[in-house]
Design an enzyme around this catalytic site. Structure first.
Site, PDB file in Angstrom:
ATOM      1  N   ASP A 135      18.855  30.747 -16.108  1.00 20.88           N
ATOM      2  CA  ASP A 135      18.110  31.597 -17.031  1.00 20.88           C
ATOM      3  C   ASP A 135      18.434  31.223 -18.479  1.00 20.88           C
ATOM      4  OD1 ASP A 135      16.451  34.045 -17.276  1.00 20.88           O
ATOM      5  OD2 ASP A 135      18.217  34.872 -18.261  1.00 20.88           O
ATOM      6  N   GLU A 138      15.621  26.944 -17.226  1.00 19.99           N
ATOM      7  CA  GLU A 138      14.489  27.574 -17.902  1.00 19.99           C
ATOM      8  C   GLU A 138      14.572  27.142 -19.363  1.00 19.99           C
ATOM      9  OE1 GLU A 138      12.644  31.972 -18.954  1.00 19.99           O
ATOM     10  OE2 GLU A 138      14.782  31.604 -19.102  1.00 19.99           O
TER      11      GLU A 138
HETATM   12  C1  NOJ Z   1      14.135  34.891 -18.678  1.00 23.27           C
HETATM   13  C2  NOJ Z   1      13.735  35.579 -17.411  1.00 23.27           C
HETATM   14  O1  NOJ Z   1      12.768  34.816 -16.750  1.00 23.27           O
HETATM   15  C3  NOJ Z   1      13.242  36.952 -17.808  1.00 23.27           C
HETATM   16  O2  NOJ Z   1      12.648  37.621 -16.725  1.00 23.27           O
HETATM   17  C4  NOJ Z   1      14.398  37.728 -18.369  1.00 23.27           C
HETATM   18  O3  NOJ Z   1      13.926  38.985 -18.821  1.00 23.27           O
HETATM   19  C5  NOJ Z   1      15.040  36.994 -19.551  1.00 23.27           C
HETATM   20  N1  NOJ Z   1      15.243  35.606 -19.274  1.00 23.27           N
HETATM   21  C6  NOJ Z   1      16.383  37.609 -19.894  1.00 23.27           C
HETATM   22  O4  NOJ Z   1      17.324  37.322 -18.900  1.00 23.27           O
END
Ligand code: NOJ
Length: 537
Positions: free
Chosen positions: A211, A269
């Site tokens: 993440d 990500e």
């Molecule tokens: C990215 C995640 O995909 C999202 O769902 C989340 O709210 C944020 N990061 C914070 O962790």
């Protein structure tokens, strides 16, 4: 270029992103859980996916539905606890499906023991060093330390009440106030992540989606950002909150651990759109794969779609890493709705699914995409995404793409749960979209996905090369290394179908013509085409 036999499994895998709250509920509490997933593995096997990516299932107060982790090395009872995860990993592996998990290293929950100790210890206590606590600015420290805004809206700082009851320091949270950012300069932070990585890998997990992989590291002094009113992505490379160079050392540390588990994968990500910057994350000693959001951001427009694919291929080439493809996830509106909704939106989503599954590299399918689910326009009173509150009710948030999946039957909850009181309400008109309704129907979206994934699996030479074919305006056409030609008509008028055997089409073909909003896969001779205009490899 890598030769086929040396390629690791993930380099061409179809990953199925599974939002555990919304997939299947085994215990009738209205929230999906891991035993629900295990019970429905047959669906995923029939679909032919190679791997699961589970959104976070660790112990969490669920302020951001699991992205606020209070214990990174245990599974939340809401999802069935650790035993349920063990059962799922075991059953998935027996079914030939890998299991990857979400890892959240940028922040913890405010309920994490570290953060509770930081609050209880008061200013200057060692526990505060693990987070980003600062004194406020202005007279009496009443203003935040800098002008950073939270991605979810409002300031990225919250002021705490000190143990003696006085207003005190501020802590940084790039997301919700329940998600304090960690201080990655503190040696216990990477050490704890290493424990977490090994904990799950030793338990049989096949890798991680990381993440906010472009977050974590913050520039010294936390300088002000540019215009805080601009949306997050508009700030690009000049946004000090993200993509700070220090993040690469963190990824090297993660990779050192992963190298002890040679079959495991990390997928970052990475909301970074400069090709050279993106490629840095995929250097041989950093992440294995990088999430690529270019097709998520592209409209249903031939020029935009081709540019998104070309840029993705350039970034992958720069990194000598497989490209990745995704059309949607739990953070964005579903593509059926993004492309216009209704029958047109669905036809376009189906057409784009064939584009996605034709391309070399790894593909991510978000649960419900295989059913052609649209986004759901939920009433305000049921919204749960913290974005709704933090934005002062100006952003409706991400709940609309997280509505539970319909499995069978004519009425909500469509076999998702034993209770009709599901955590988000399900629409009344989803009976034709259930898995049962679509199963065996040659025209259904579920059948289309199953056939496309099956054909993709049989493509021994996926390779890395995409050769663009000259086309009419509004059309995107390319040939892959195995001679599969993919033609998408994103224009307004039918176009002739080029020569070759039709393998699959996303909708009906009419008299040798490819109608608008339709994609066709063709099998052709494996030789260069005189009409080709460029190559990416
Ligand atoms: C990215 C995640 O995909 C999202 O769902 C989340 O709210 C944020 N990061 C914070 O962790």
């Amino acid at each position: 270029m890598r030769t086929e036999p040396e390629q690791p499994w993930w380099s061409r895998a179809v990953f199925y992103q599974l939002y555990p709250r919304s997939f299947a509920d085994s215990d009738g509490d209205g929230v999906g859980d891991l035993d629900g997933v295990t019970a429905r593995l047959g669906h995923l096997q029939a679909l032919g996916v190679d791997a699961l990516w589970l959104n976070p299932v660790m112990v969490s107060p669920m302020a951001d539905h699991g992205y606020d982790v209070a214990d990174p090395r245990d599974v939340d009872p809401l999802f069935g606890g650790m035993a349920a995860l063990d059962r799922l990993i075991d059953a998935a592996h027996r079914a030939g499906i890998k299991v990857t998990m979400d890892l959240v290293p940028n922040h913890t929950s405010a309920q994490h023991p570290w953060f509770r100790a930081a609050l209880a210890g008061g200013p200057g206590c060692p526990a505060r060093q693990r987070y980003l606590f600062r004194d406020g600015s202005g007279v009496g420290g009443t203003l935040p330390p800098n002008n950073w805004v939270s991605v979810f809206g409002g300031p990225a700082w919250t002021r705490v009440t000190e143990p003696d009851g006085t207003p005190g320091q501020w802590y940084l949270h790039l997301f919700d106030a329940q998600q304090p950012d960690l201080n990655w300069e503190h040696p216990e932070v990477p050490a704890d992540l290493e424990r977490t990585l090994r904990f799950w890998l030793d338990r049989g997990v096949d890798g991680f989606r990381i993440d906010v992989a472009h977050g974590m590291s913050k520039p010294p002094g936390l300088p002000d950002m540019g215009d805080p009113e601009l949306p997050m992505l508009a700030l690009g490379e000049h946004d000090p909150r993200f993509n700070h160079d220090g993040v690469h050392g963190i990824h090297r540390g993660i990779r050192t651990v992963l190298d002890d588990y040679p079959d495991a994968v990390t997928v970052g990500e990475i909301w970074v759109f400069e090709n050279a910057d993106f490629a840095k994350y995929l250097r041989p000693d950093e992440l294995h794969l990088g999430f690529n959001f270019r097709l998520v951001r592209a409209d249903f427009d031939a020029t935009e779609i081709r540019a998104a694919i070309e840029n993705s291929l350039v970034a992958a080439e720069l990194a000598d890493s497989p490209p990745t493809w995704t059309l949607s996830n739990h953070d964005v509106d579903r593509e059926v709705s993004r492309y216009g909704g209704g029958a047109t939106g669905l036809a376009r989503a189906r057409a784009m699914a064939l584009v996605l599954l034709a391309l070399p590299g790894a593909v991510f399918v978000y649960n419900g995409e295989e059913l052609g689910l649209p986004n759901v326009d939920l009433p305000d009173e049921v919204r749960q995404d913290p974005v709704w509150e933090r934005s002062g009710h100006t952003e409706r948030g991400r709940d609309g793409c997280r509505v539970p999946l319909p499995w069978s039957g004519d009425a909500a909850p469509y076999g998702f749960s034993a209770t009709a009181d599901t955590w988000l309400p399900m629409p009344t008109d989803w009976a034709p979209l259930t898995v049962a309704a679509q199963h065996g129907d040659p025209a259904s979206t579920l059948t289309l996905f199953g056939r496309a994934i099956g054909l993709r699996r049989g493509r021994a030479q996926l390779g890395q090369t995409v050769r663009w074919l000259s086309t009419a305006p509004g059309v995107v056409a390319f040939r892959c290394e195995d001679a599969l030609v993919c033609v998408l008509n994103a224009g307004a008028v039918p176009v002739p179908i080029p020569g070759g055997d039709v393998l699959l089409a996303s909708g009906p073909l009419i008299d040798g013509q490819l109608p608008p909003d339709t994609t066709v896969w063709l099998r052709t001779e494996a030789r260069p085409d005189a009409a080709d205009d460029s190559t990416h490899q």
